[in-house]
Scaffold this motif. Sequence first.
Motif, short mmCIF file in Angstrom:
data_model
loop_
_atom_site.label_atom_id
_atom_site.label_comp_id
_atom_site.label_asym_id
_atom_site.label_seq_id
_atom_site.Cartn_x
_atom_site.Cartn_y
_atom_site.Cartn_z
N GLU A 35 -0.34 -7.57 9.07
CA GLU A 35 0.37 -8.27 8.15
C GLU A 35 0.39 -8.36 6.14
N ILE A 36 -1.62 -7.97 6.13
CA ILE A 36 -2.01 -8.03 4.54
C ILE A 36 -0.77 -7.26 4.34
N VAL A 37 -0.83 -6.08 4.15
CA VAL A 37 -0.15 -5.19 4.16
C VAL A 37 1.86 -5.62 3.98
N ARG A 38 2.48 -6.62 4.71
CA ARG A 38 3.56 -7.10 4.38
C ARG A 38 3.92 -7.78 3.47
N SER A 39 2.51 -8.37 3.44
CA SER A 39 2.20 -9.94 2.60
C SER A 39 2.39 -9.49 0.74
N GLY A 40 2.40 -7.72 0.73
CA GLY A 40 2.26 -7.26 -0.85
C GLY A 40 0.82 -8.19 -1.44
N ALA A 41 0.20 -7.62 -0.55
CA ALA A 41 -1.40 -8.29 -1.63
C ALA A 41 -2.03 -7.14 -2.04
N MET A 42 -1.76 -5.85 -0.79
CA MET A 42 -2.52 -4.62 -1.73
C MET A 42 -1.38 -4.07 -2.32
N ALA A 43 -0.40 -4.49 -2.80
CA ALA A 43 -0.01 -3.87 -4.72
C ALA A 43 -0.18 -5.41 -5.32
N ALA A 44 -0.55 -6.38 -5.18
CA ALA A 44 -0.62 -7.28 -6.36
C ALA A 44 -1.25 -6.65 -7.41
N MET A 45 -2.60 -5.99 -7.53
CA MET A 45 -3.06 -6.03 -9.15
C MET A 45 -2.39 -3.90 -9.48
N VAL A 46 -0.93 -4.00 -8.60
CA VAL A 46 -0.47 -2.18 -9.03
C VAL A 46 0.76 -2.99 -10.27
N PRO A 47 0.55 -2.38 -10.96
CA PRO A 47 1.88 -2.19 -12.35
C PRO A 47 2.67 -1.73 -10.74
N ALA A 48 4.73 -2.09 -11.71
CA ALA A 48 5.11 -1.46 -11.25
C ALA A 48 5.54 -0.24 -11.25
N GLN A 49 5.60 0.21 -11.91
CA GLN A 49 6.33 1.21 -11.97
C GLN A 49 4.89 2.61 -11.26
N TYR A 50 4.62 2.05 -10.41
CA TYR A 50 3.83 2.84 -9.62
C TYR A 50 3.63 2.36 -8.33
N GLY A 51 4.69 1.28 -8.21
CA GLY A 51 4.85 0.57 -6.52
C GLY A 51 4.12 -0.40 -6.36
N GLY A 52 3.27 -0.81 -7.89
CA GLY A 52 2.47 -1.95 -7.04
C GLY A 52 4.22 -3.86 -7.15
N GLY A 82 -8.26 -4.89 -5.10
CA GLY A 82 -7.38 -5.35 -6.25
C GLY A 82 -8.57 -5.28 -6.81
N MET A 83 -9.96 -5.15 -6.88
CA MET A 83 -10.77 -4.97 -8.62
C MET A 83 -10.27 -3.36 -8.73
N VAL A 84 -10.88 -2.35 -7.12
CA VAL A 84 -10.03 -0.37 -7.69
C VAL A 84 -9.22 -0.22 -8.30
N CYS A 85 -7.85 -1.51 -8.16
CA CYS A 85 -6.45 -1.08 -8.16
C CYS A 85 -6.37 -1.34 -9.50
N ALA A 86 -7.14 -2.20 -9.84
CA ALA A 86 -6.96 -3.00 -11.42
C ALA A 86 -7.83 -1.88 -11.80
N SER A 87 -8.90 -1.59 -11.36
CA SER A 87 -9.26 -1.16 -12.80
C SER A 87 -9.07 0.50 -13.23
N LEU A 88 -8.48 1.14 -11.92
CA LEU A 88 -7.62 2.49 -12.27
C LEU A 88 -5.98 2.34 -12.89
N SER A 89 -5.80 1.53 -12.27
CA SER A 89 -4.23 0.22 -13.62
C SER A 89 -4.81 1.09 -14.91
N ARG A 90 -5.47 0.09 -15.40
CA ARG A 90 -6.07 -0.31 -16.98
C ARG A 90 -7.09 0.52 -17.63
#
Length: 418
Positions: A35-52, A82-90
């Motif tokens: 349910e968390i995945v379906r909510s989009g929460a796991m993708a919230a800190m990932v840019p759209a070009q990487y599937g976020g 989110g911290m990991v995703c945001a760090s990798l994105s930046r």
Amino acid sequence: MSQPPPTADELGRLLLPLADEIDAAKTVPEHVLAEIVRSGAMAAMVPAQYGGRPLSHRAYGELNRAVARTSASLQSLLTVHGMVCASLSRWGSETLRQRLLPRLASGELVGAFGLTEDGAGSDAQAVGTTAVLEEASEAPEAALAGAGAAEGGATGAGAAGAGAARAVWRLDGTKRWLSFGGLADCFLVFAKHGDRSVAFLVQRDDPGVTVVPSRPTSGFRSAMLADLHLDGCRVPADRMVGRPGFGVSQVAGSALSLGRLCVAYGSLGIAEACCDAMLGHTSSRKQFGGRLIDLQLVRGLVGDAVVDTEAARLLCEQAARAMDTQDDWLIQHVLTAKLAASRAADRASAAAAQLHGAAGLVEGSPVDRWVRDARVMQIIEGSTQLLQDLLAEESLQRFRVRRRHPQYPFEAGADCAE
């Protein structure tokens, strides 16, 4: 046609019946994670070009608030992932982003944050994990790193260059209390290379990695806390996140701002739940010939909790706006929000326990869970005392800037801030 992801409040209502199951299981069941995945929460800190599915910090904060009303343990997954995703994105190299961000966004991979050690809690600069650069490796993954290092150079990622990217780093040390470390597939780990801090993306299946469940804690029972042991763990250089010297000051610093915002919103969710529980209980329970809510001292406890909660809400929204606009004083706003909201959760949960009487002390009850989890909120991502110290310094810096303005109206005592 697939259903649209639920809103924050819809997700909260969906998860609420599962609160007792999550807490009792001391883990997060797979259907809850789905349910968390379906909510989009796991993708919230990932840019759209990487599937976020990138969200504003305000919208992401609302997701954290809604989830924390059900389970602060589950909300901590949004924090660290989110911290990991945001760090990798930046800060991550382009190769690393392309390889991992789509999988993190989809929920195929879960990320965890590895900063805390036995000797490095509030003092993040005291990390004892070591990173040693070893001779070049011809491993296939390392051979791909040259291009990634060059592409990521503009953001500070992969600054070691194409030649160095084929090298291998050896990591040794132990990280403690990683939220969802027991579930995570990859870890953002901070170490020291000489006198410079460095950050790496370590994968669970890397040689030399051992994950051990942490000792149980009273709060965050379902956060799957774990210790991460690195014993000669070798990672290719393209998995460095940011350049040497940026590990704690930049990579961890920006990640912690996001983490503190998430904790602030999570604390707000706990405080809201406590206020609702108090109002529901005291308006229905009768003592001394009338409702509890009609007693003045009871009203005082409820009123104070509501004021704390509403103040925390406004400070969380202010901090989220500051992060969305990259306000010059966003650190101060985030520190203020985390400090106020975690205190609000602590006071509201204590008042809820007081007003529920023995029912609020029953192990596993919602009130018992809120009390336990609220205490954790005053420790994670910076203890109350550390935040007080950091906030005072940020406020002093802001005052020094403000008083230099030509229209600053006060002169007396101005020199005392120097």
